[in-house]
Write an enzyme that holds these catalytic residues in place. Structure first.
Site, mmCIF file in Angstrom:
data_model
loop_
_atom_site.group_PDB
_atom_site.id
_atom_site.type_symbol
_atom_site.label_atom_id
_atom_site.label_comp_id
_atom_site.label_asym_id
_atom_site.label_seq_id
_atom_site.Cartn_x
_atom_site.Cartn_y
_atom_site.Cartn_z
ATOM 1 N N ASP A 236 -4.617 10.070 -0.770
ATOM 2 C CA ASP A 236 -4.738 8.624 -0.893
ATOM 3 C C ASP A 236 -3.462 8.039 -1.488
ATOM 4 O O ASP A 236 -2.856 8.611 -2.393
ATOM 5 C CB ASP A 236 -5.933 8.311 -1.811
ATOM 6 C CG ASP A 236 -6.235 6.837 -1.905
ATOM 7 O OD1 ASP A 236 -6.475 6.219 -0.857
ATOM 8 O OD2 ASP A 236 -6.232 6.302 -3.026
ATOM 9 N N GLU A 295 -1.630 9.096 3.413
ATOM 10 C CA GLU A 295 -1.741 7.682 3.748
ATOM 11 C C GLU A 295 -0.409 7.030 3.382
ATOM 12 O O GLU A 295 -0.106 6.859 2.207
ATOM 13 C CB GLU A 295 -2.879 7.029 2.962
ATOM 14 C CG GLU A 295 -2.996 5.530 3.197
ATOM 15 C CD GLU A 295 -3.899 4.841 2.187
ATOM 16 O OE1 GLU A 295 -4.360 3.722 2.500
ATOM 17 O OE2 GLU A 295 -4.121 5.380 1.085
#
Length: 549
Positions: A236, A295
């Site tokens: 993330d 990401e």
């Protein structure tokens, strides 16, 4: 030529040739399973509820593995299921090495991994290295400690600016809106006011990755899950973590841009982040056949490619295609640039059109019947591309965004950005069967987010036996992708196409054609293997795509 994209695309061919050479030199070819995988993204809260509390859980995922095997996917990515107060849907992690009771326990997780492997599917889990929950024991200790205490060095605390330090240290704003700094009350008199950094919600304080304890603890977390059999991680905010020492002010325009390379934005994509990814990769290298995908929100090809260096991430999401409107030129340019960005590092792309953070395709492409047609067409475009494909749960059912009443919204963005509809509209649970909500998602009367009353024709059961359904289209495309295409062969050749259309040729002689022109167009000669809409008299309707051999 279109928008500077060459029709013969030699840059793409060159870049992907490098990626093929890299793949051919791997000691264990099977270790690179992720290169052409079809990965199904499970938003755990919204997939399947096993215990009747209205919230999806790990046993619910386990109970639906047969469906995912039938769909034909190669791997699952599970969104966070860790102990969390759920201020941001579990991305505010209080204990990264434990399962939150709402989702199950460690035995449940272990059983899910075993069963997924038995069904021939690998398991990727979400890791959140940029921040913790404000209820993490470290942050509780940091708030209780004095300004000079070592407990605060695990996070990013700074003295405030202005008279008596009553203003934030700089002008950074949160990705969710509002200031990126919150002031805490220090425990002893006479200390200057201190603020802590949170690039997302105030309940998500940013970690200080210059602190050795932070690095060591993250490595411990990775090993904990790798030893339990996970096959990879989704990282993330992989373009975050590293903050410049001077904490310079940002260009205010960056707050409204999805691309961190568009304006000066020292919050993200700092050069120091690459040392952190080398640290992550060093742990992974002790576990052959495991991977990490990041990401990464930067649309600069050179900066993006750095994340795919040989000693960093194996994959990274490039979100250009998900940001492109339903326009053939924009779609072609997004594909070209994504191939180019990954190819500069000798890698293949990881494609995605949807996620728990993005509006769903049906709505994004116009909604209604037009949105349905265009989402079906883009499914064929995406699944024909070289590299890996990540499918967000529900897109294979053609689900649209859902307008939700304010009283049920859980997304913190709706609290800080008053103009935002929030992300919950794309997180409504999966309809499995039946004619009324919650469509067997749960035995509860209502799911954690309300489900529309008109989804009976979009349930899994309704679509499984319908050869013209969105689900059948995805199943057929995934199967043909496996049998007709070599997705690790990165060669993609652009073909001549009518105005408003695009066409490209892949390995095995497959040609993908997309018609976004507004009128029917003649198809190239050949066998139509699959089409997103009925093909008659050798013409492809508007808002449609076809695979031809």
């Amino acid at each position: 030529m279109r928008r500077g994209v060459r029709s013969d695309s030699p840059g793409v061919v060159e870049a992907t040739r490098e990626s093929r050479q890299e793949a051919s030199t791997e000691t264990d070819r099977q270790a690179a399973w992720w290169q052409d995988a079809v990965v199904y993204v499970v938003y755990v809260r919204s997939f399947a509820d096993s215990d009747g509390d209205g919230i999806g859980d790990l046993d619910g995922v386990r109970s639906r593995l047969g469906y995912l095997e039938l769909l034909g996917v190669d791997a699952l990515w599970l969104t966070p299921f860790y102990v969390s107060p759920m201020a941001d849907g579990g991305y505010d992690v209080a204990d990264p090495r434990a399962v939150d009771p709402v989702f199950g326990d460690l035995d449940t997780f272990d059983a899910l991994v075993r069963d997924a492997h038995a069904h021939g599917m690998r398991v990727i889990i979400d890791l959140v290295p940029n921040h913790t929950s404000d209820q993490h024991e470290w942050f509780v200790q940091a708030c209780a400690a004095g300004a000079a205490g070592p407990e605060r060095d695990r996070y990013i605390f700074r003295s405030g600016s202005g008279p008596d330090g009553q203003q934030p240290p700089n002008n950074w704003v949160s990705a969710f809106g509002g200031p990126a700094w919150s002031k805490i009350s220090d425990g002893s008199a006479g200390e200057a006011s201190q603020w802590y950094l949170h690039l997302f919600s105030p309940e998500q304080p940013d970690l200080n990755w210059n602190n050795s304890e932070v690095r060591e603890d993250f490595a411990r977390t990775m090993r904990f899950w790798l030893d339990r059999g996970v096959d990879g991680f989704r990282i993330d905010v992989a373009h975050g973590m590293a903050k410049p020492a001077a904490l310079e002010n940002m260009d205010p325009r960056a707050a409204e841009s999805a691309d961190t390379s568009a304006y000066f934005d020292p919050r993200f994509d700092n050069d120091g982040v690459h040392d952190i990814h080398r640290h992550i990769r060093a742990v992974l290298d002790d576990y052959p056949g495991r991977m990490a995908i990041g990401e990464v929100w930067t649309f600069d090809e050179d900066r993006f490619s750095r994340y795919l260096a040989p000693d960093e991430l194996q994959q990274a999401f490039n979100f250009l295609l998900s940001q492109a409107p339903f326009d053939s030129d924009a779609i072609q340019e997004a594909i070209y640039r994504t191939l180019d960005a990954a190819g500069r590092a000798g890698r293949l792309p990881a494609w995605t059109l949807a996620s728990h953070d993005l509006s769903r395709q049906v709505t994004r492409y116009g909604g209604g019947a037009a949105g349905d047609r265009r989402a079906r067409a883009m499914a064929l475009v995406q699944l024909a591309l070289p590299g890996a494909v990540y499918l967000y749960n529900g897109e294979e059912l053609g689900l649209p965004d859902v307008d939700l009443p304010p009283g049920v919204l859980a997304d913190p963005m709706t609290r800080t950005r008053t103009d935002a509809r929030g992300r919950d509209r794309a997180r409504v649970p999966i309809p499995w069967e039946g004619t009324e909500p919650p469509y067997e998602f749960s035995a509860a009367e209502q799911a954690w987010l309300p489900m529309p009353a008109d989804w009976s024709d979009r349930t899994v059961a309704a679509q499984l036996e319908d050869p013209d359904s969105v689900l059948s289209l995805y199943r057929s495309a995934i199967e043909l992708r496996r049998t007709v295409l070599d997705s690790t062969d990165g060669t993609l050749e652009w073909s001549t196409a009518p105005a408003g259309c695009l066409a490209f040729r892949r390995s095995g002689g497959l040609v993908c054609v997309l018609n976004a022109s507004g009128a029917p167009v003649p198809l190239p000669e050949g066998e139509v293997l699959l089409a997103s809409a009925a093909v008659t008299d050798g013409t492809l309707p508007t808002d449609a795509a076809a695979w031809i051999r």
